[in-house]
Design an enzyme around this catalytic site. Structure first.
Site, PDB file in Angstrom:
ATOM      1  N   GLY A  17      35.493 -24.840 -17.346  1.00  0.00           N
ATOM      2  CA  GLY A  17      36.901 -24.923 -16.972  1.00  0.00           C
ATOM      3  C   GLY A  17      37.858 -24.390 -18.026  1.00  0.00           C
ATOM      4  N   SER A  18      37.412 -23.428 -18.836  1.00  0.00           N
ATOM      5  CA  SER A  18      38.344 -22.921 -19.856  1.00  0.00           C
ATOM      6  C   SER A  18      39.464 -22.098 -19.203  1.00  0.00           C
ATOM      7  CB  SER A  18      37.622 -22.123 -20.941  1.00  0.00           C
ATOM      8  OG  SER A  18      37.138 -20.904 -20.455  1.00  0.00           O
ATOM      9  N   ASN A  19      39.194 -21.494 -18.064  1.00  0.00           N
ATOM     10  CA  ASN A  19      40.276 -20.792 -17.342  1.00  0.00           C
ATOM     11  C   ASN A  19      41.270 -21.791 -16.755  1.00  0.00           C
ATOM     12  OD1 ASN A  19      40.024 -17.698 -17.095  1.00  0.00           O
ATOM     13  ND2 ASN A  19      37.919 -18.442 -16.967  1.00  0.00           N
ATOM     14  N   MET A  91      30.987 -21.640  -8.421  1.00  0.00           N
ATOM     15  CA  MET A  91      29.715 -20.935  -8.285  1.00  0.00           C
ATOM     16  C   MET A  91      29.045 -21.101  -6.919  1.00  0.00           C
ATOM     17  SD  MET A  91      29.920 -19.322 -11.053  1.00  0.00           S
ATOM     18  CE  MET A  91      28.407 -18.439 -11.361  1.00  0.00           C
ATOM     19  N   ASN A 108      40.166 -14.807  -7.209  1.00  0.00           N
ATOM     20  CA  ASN A 108      38.957 -15.045  -7.993  1.00  0.00           C
ATOM     21  C   ASN A 108      39.071 -14.292  -9.304  1.00  0.00           C
ATOM     22  OD1 ASN A 108      36.254 -15.904  -8.530  1.00  0.00           O
ATOM     23  ND2 ASN A 108      35.507 -13.881  -7.918  1.00  0.00           N
ATOM     24  N   HIS A 110      36.495 -12.542 -12.082  1.00  0.00           N
ATOM     25  CA  HIS A 110      35.095 -12.124 -12.211  1.00  0.00           C
ATOM     26  C   HIS A 110      34.902 -11.446 -13.576  1.00  0.00           C
ATOM     27  CE1 HIS A 110      31.118 -10.970 -10.890  1.00  0.00           C
ATOM     28  NE2 HIS A 110      31.355  -9.758 -11.367  1.00  0.00           N
TER      29      HIS A 110
END
Ligand code: GAR
Length: 198
Positions: A17-19, A91, A108, A110
């Site tokens: 969850g760093s984003n 995921m 999203n 990527h």
């Protein structure tokens, strides 16, 4: 359900969850965090008091009922009046019904310069291909994996001694800067997502 300037954002997570953390740092108003498994990102959302939904996926085999799982996701999104989904390391591949109902409103990130290196081994594949650079892509997600209109990209060099881990971390530094920026532009109306009238 879809609006031209979406306000209510759900972030989908499966891991670190760093984003998601970067979104919090940049004051992105996250209304809901959805996870497919217990994970650090889910714990962090609880810590900061953001509503969470764990729609646990227990079956990772061929008998996984993707349609039913997607329906459960849709119910949660409808109940919470979500306008925009930001997948951030989620995921599980979701079914077509989600992309029909939220057409154009699922984002999203990527870890490659799409259309290069689609799939869940994008970092390893870029390294294995001997590429000199790779990067990250923020795009509108569609029912086709790692496809759909590209909103923003940033590149990073691949260095001689890189491992999958060192390269992925270099990519994630860029993702953490870029994803909140894209979301800010959407929330402010500077970036208008294509709207399908149904
Ligand atoms: C990110 O690098 C994201 O691009 C990738 O997972 C990482 C999540 O990191 N997503 C995918 O590979 C999706 N196929 P985070 O949990 O630290 O935000």
């Amino acid at each position: 359900m879809n609006t031209k300037t979406p306000k209510n954002i759900a972030v989908f997570v499966s891991g670190t969850g760093s984003n998601f953390e970067a979104m919090l740092d940049k004051h992105i108003p996250v209304k809901l965090v959805v996870a497919d498994r217990p994970c650090k990102a889910l714990d962090r959302a609880k810590e900061v008091g953001i509503p969470t939904e764990l729609i646990e996926r227990k079956n990772f085999g061929v008998t996984f009922d993707r349609g039913l799982y997607t329906q459960k996701i849709l119910e949660v999104l409808r109940t919470n009046d979500i306008h925009l989904v930001a997948m951030a390391g989620f995921m599980t591949i979701l079914g077509e019904s989600l992309f029909t109902e939220y057409d154009g409103f699922i984002l999203n990130t990527h870890p490659s310069l799409l259309p290069l290196f689609k799939g869940d081994r994008a970092v390893r594949d870029a390294l294995g291909a001997g590429a000199k650079e790779t990067g990250c892509t923020i795009h509108i997600a569609t029912a086709r994996l790692d496809d759909g209109p590209i909103l923003a990209q940033r590149s990073v060099p691949i260095l001689p001694n890189d491992t999958t881990e060192t390269l992925h971390e270099r990519i994630k530094i860029e993702e953490r800067a870029l994803y909140p920026e894209v979301l800010k532009n959407i929330l402010s109306g500077n970036l208008v997502l294509p709207h399908r009238v149904v």
